[in-house]
Design a protein around this motif. Sequence first.
Motif, PDB file in Angstrom:
ATOM      1  N   GLN A  91       0.812  -1.320   0.062  1.00 21.91           N
ATOM      2  CA  GLN A  91       0.104   0.198  -0.138  1.00 21.91           C
ATOM      3  C   GLN A  91       0.959   1.300  -0.022  1.00 21.91           C
ATOM      4  OE1 GLN A  91      -2.400   0.703   3.411  1.00 21.91           O
ATOM      5  NE2 GLN A  91      -0.787  -0.127   4.744  1.00 21.91           N
ATOM      6  N   PHE A  92       1.851   1.131   0.395  1.00 19.20           N
ATOM      7  CA  PHE A  92       3.009   2.556   0.639  1.00 19.20           C
ATOM      8  C   PHE A  92       3.462   2.691  -0.881  1.00 19.20           C
ATOM      9  CE2 PHE A  92       3.236   0.485   4.744  1.00 19.20           C
ATOM     10  CZ  PHE A  92       2.789   1.709   5.523  1.00 19.20           C
ATOM     11  N   PHE A  93       3.547   1.614  -1.813  1.00 15.74           N
ATOM     12  CA  PHE A  93       3.959   1.988  -3.228  1.00 15.74           C
ATOM     13  C   PHE A  93       2.835   2.297  -4.279  1.00 15.74           C
ATOM     14  CE2 PHE A  93       7.001  -0.734  -1.215  1.00 15.74           C
ATOM     15  CZ  PHE A  93       8.075  -0.194  -1.291  1.00 15.74           C
ATOM     16  N   ILE A  94       1.426   1.897  -3.850  1.00 14.32           N
ATOM     17  CA  ILE A  94       0.270   1.889  -4.517  1.00 14.32           C
ATOM     18  C   ILE A  94      -0.714   2.855  -4.081  1.00 14.32           C
ATOM     19  CG2 ILE A  94      -1.462   0.761  -5.759  1.00 14.32           C
ATOM     20  CD1 ILE A  94       1.411   0.172  -6.718  1.00 14.32           C
ATOM     21  N   ALA A  95      -0.915   4.144  -4.653  1.00 13.24           N
ATOM     22  CA  ALA A  95      -1.741   5.141  -4.149  1.00 13.24           C
ATOM     23  C   ALA A  95      -3.252   4.668  -4.153  1.00 13.24           C
ATOM     24  CB  ALA A  95      -1.626   6.356  -4.859  1.00 13.24           C
ATOM     25  N   ALA A  96      -3.616   3.880  -4.871  1.00  9.68           N
ATOM     26  CA  ALA A  96      -4.958   3.419  -5.028  1.00  9.68           C
ATOM     27  C   ALA A  96      -5.180   2.095  -4.108  1.00  9.68           C
ATOM     28  CB  ALA A  96      -5.227   2.910  -6.463  1.00  9.68           C
ATOM     29  N   MET A  97      -4.327   2.018  -3.211  1.00 10.75           N
ATOM     30  CA  MET A  97      -4.647   0.761  -2.411  1.00 10.75           C
ATOM     31  C   MET A  97      -4.490   1.204  -0.847  1.00 10.75           C
ATOM     32  SD  MET A  97      -2.069  -2.695  -2.435  1.00 10.75           S
ATOM     33  CE  MET A  97      -2.259  -4.011  -1.228  1.00 10.75           C
ATOM     34  N   SER A  98      -5.351   0.765   0.062  1.00 11.26           N
ATOM     35  CA  SER A  98      -5.246   0.912   1.268  1.00 11.26           C
ATOM     36  C   SER A  98      -5.317  -0.213   2.027  1.00 11.26           C
ATOM     37  CB  SER A  98      -6.001   2.348   1.931  1.00 11.26           C
ATOM     38  OG  SER A  98      -7.382   1.695   1.762  1.00 11.26           O
TER      39      SER A  98
END
Length: 123
Positions: A91-98
Amino acid sequence: MSEERNPNRTQDSPSWGKLILRFFISAIVIGVAAFITPGFRIDGLWGVFLAALAISVINYLIERVFNFDASPFGRGIAGFVVAAIVIYVSQFFIAAMSVTLLGAIIGAIVIGIIDMVIPGKTI
């Protein structure tokens, strides 16, 4: 290419077609896991593809550096814990993921269950 022309290629190395198919299966599995797991959210189709790419790259690096199968049920509880950490760190590399910590744990369980049903290595 035959073995005579390229002696460095092993029988176990997958072709590009298999790698692409494996990537799409991974994206579907990750998308389904994000859809049904509380605390695990990925926005949009491109987010799912980017999350699958990030998880695949992190998993590959772990396998190469530590010689460890990071799939949810690859190495028992240790593999499961590493898979949950990989999901959480992605999630720290992909903005669309939390992902919450609990969402990563449940997501690793869901991905592991789906992985047992779908033949071949998904993540």
